[in-house]
Design an enzyme around this catalytic site. Structure first.
Site, short mmCIF file in Angstrom:
data_model
loop_
_atom_site.label_atom_id
_atom_site.label_comp_id
_atom_site.label_asym_id
_atom_site.label_seq_id
_atom_site.Cartn_x
_atom_site.Cartn_y
_atom_site.Cartn_z
N ASP A 54 0.82 -1.21 0.00
CA ASP A 54 0.00 0.00 0.00
C ASP A 54 0.86 1.25 0.00
OD1 ASP A 54 -2.16 -1.70 0.24
OD2 ASP A 54 -2.40 -1.39 2.40
N TYR A 83 5.85 -9.94 7.64
CA TYR A 83 5.62 -8.51 7.83
C TYR A 83 5.85 -8.15 9.29
CZ TYR A 83 3.28 -7.87 3.28
OH TYR A 83 2.99 -7.79 1.93
#
Length: 245
Positions: free
Chosen positions: A53, A111
């Site tokens: 993103d 992540y």
């Protein structure tokens, strides 16, 4: 034709994510492709390990590309270092087998989401962590995370923009560490849906704040409705830590 694998680090603060967009070139992919194409004298198209993103960062993002360029990998790295913006760095490059594909060959991704829960934000890392001046119940957050381990339908944890046919994914581990008010939420899985990690973080934080109970996580999974889960955590705290092949 050579197939080259790249390991990339980038500060995503001012970029519109990884994937190149037609309307602007303010993407990581677009910036790197432009430099590579100029270097090679041919149109270079990067294959990335996945989308990120706007505002999301990467410590070790993997991409590959095909080229007829005869430059050594060291010469390519030197060229990229000279012509890429300072907030994008190619850490390594190697020739790999023709069949290697940065996206399709991924076995798992890791992540990490960083938070600062101290009273005042740190002026030096404010772009790389979410400042939440609130005492969190880390023990309850860890209990909540246990329900997310394994294979589940994560439809409740993805925004409507997701276009994947299946919302089933497998999370292998989810670790939460805290030190002097700095919290790291690390999650590893076989793949992640659009905004999935940020919604997971937002939901776990609701548990840490006392707005949800750890036992609510199973209900949220079963309901398969986005509004049952927590809010979308800010992008700036999220990093791709590693990609496993």
């Amino acid at each position: 034709m050579r197939n080259l694998k790249m390991t990339i680090a980038y500060d995503g603060s001012k970029y519109k994510g990884w994937q190149k967009q037609k309307e602007n070139d303010l993407t990581i992919q677009g910036k790197i492709e432009a430099v590579l194409s100029k270097m090679a004298g041919e149109d270079i198209q990067l294959v990335g390990c996945g989308r990120t993103d706007s505002g999301v960062h990467a410590e070790n993002y993997i991409a590959n590309f095909h080229t007829k360029c005869s430059f050594s990998t060291d010469a390519m790295l030197t060229y990229l270092y000279e012509y890429l913006p300072e907030d994008i760095g190619v850490k390594s490059m190697e020739d790999v087998a023709e069949r290697f594909h940065a996206r399709y060959n991924v076995k798992s991704k890791t992540y990490v989401y960083r938070l600062n829960t101290n009273k005042f934000r740190n002026v030096f890392n404010r772009k790389y962590s979410y400042h939440l001046a609130e005492k969190l119940n880390i023990a309850e957050m860890r209990k909540a995370s246990e329900a997310l381990i394994g294979s589940h339908d994560f439809q409740s944890f993805v925004n409507s923009r997701n276009s994947d046919k299946s919302t089933v994914r497998t999370i292998y581990y989810l670790n939460i560490n805290e030190n002097d008010g700095l919290v790291e939420i690390e999650v590893n899985g076989d793949g992640f849906l659009w905004n999935m990690v940020r919604v997971i973080v937002g939901t776990i934080l609701e548990v840490g704040k006392g707005n949800l109970k750890p036992t609510d996580i199973e209900k949220i999974l079963n309901e398969k409705k986005r509004w049952e889960a927590g809010p979308l955590a800010q992008a700036k705290g999220l990093f791709i830590r590693d990609v496993q092949y």
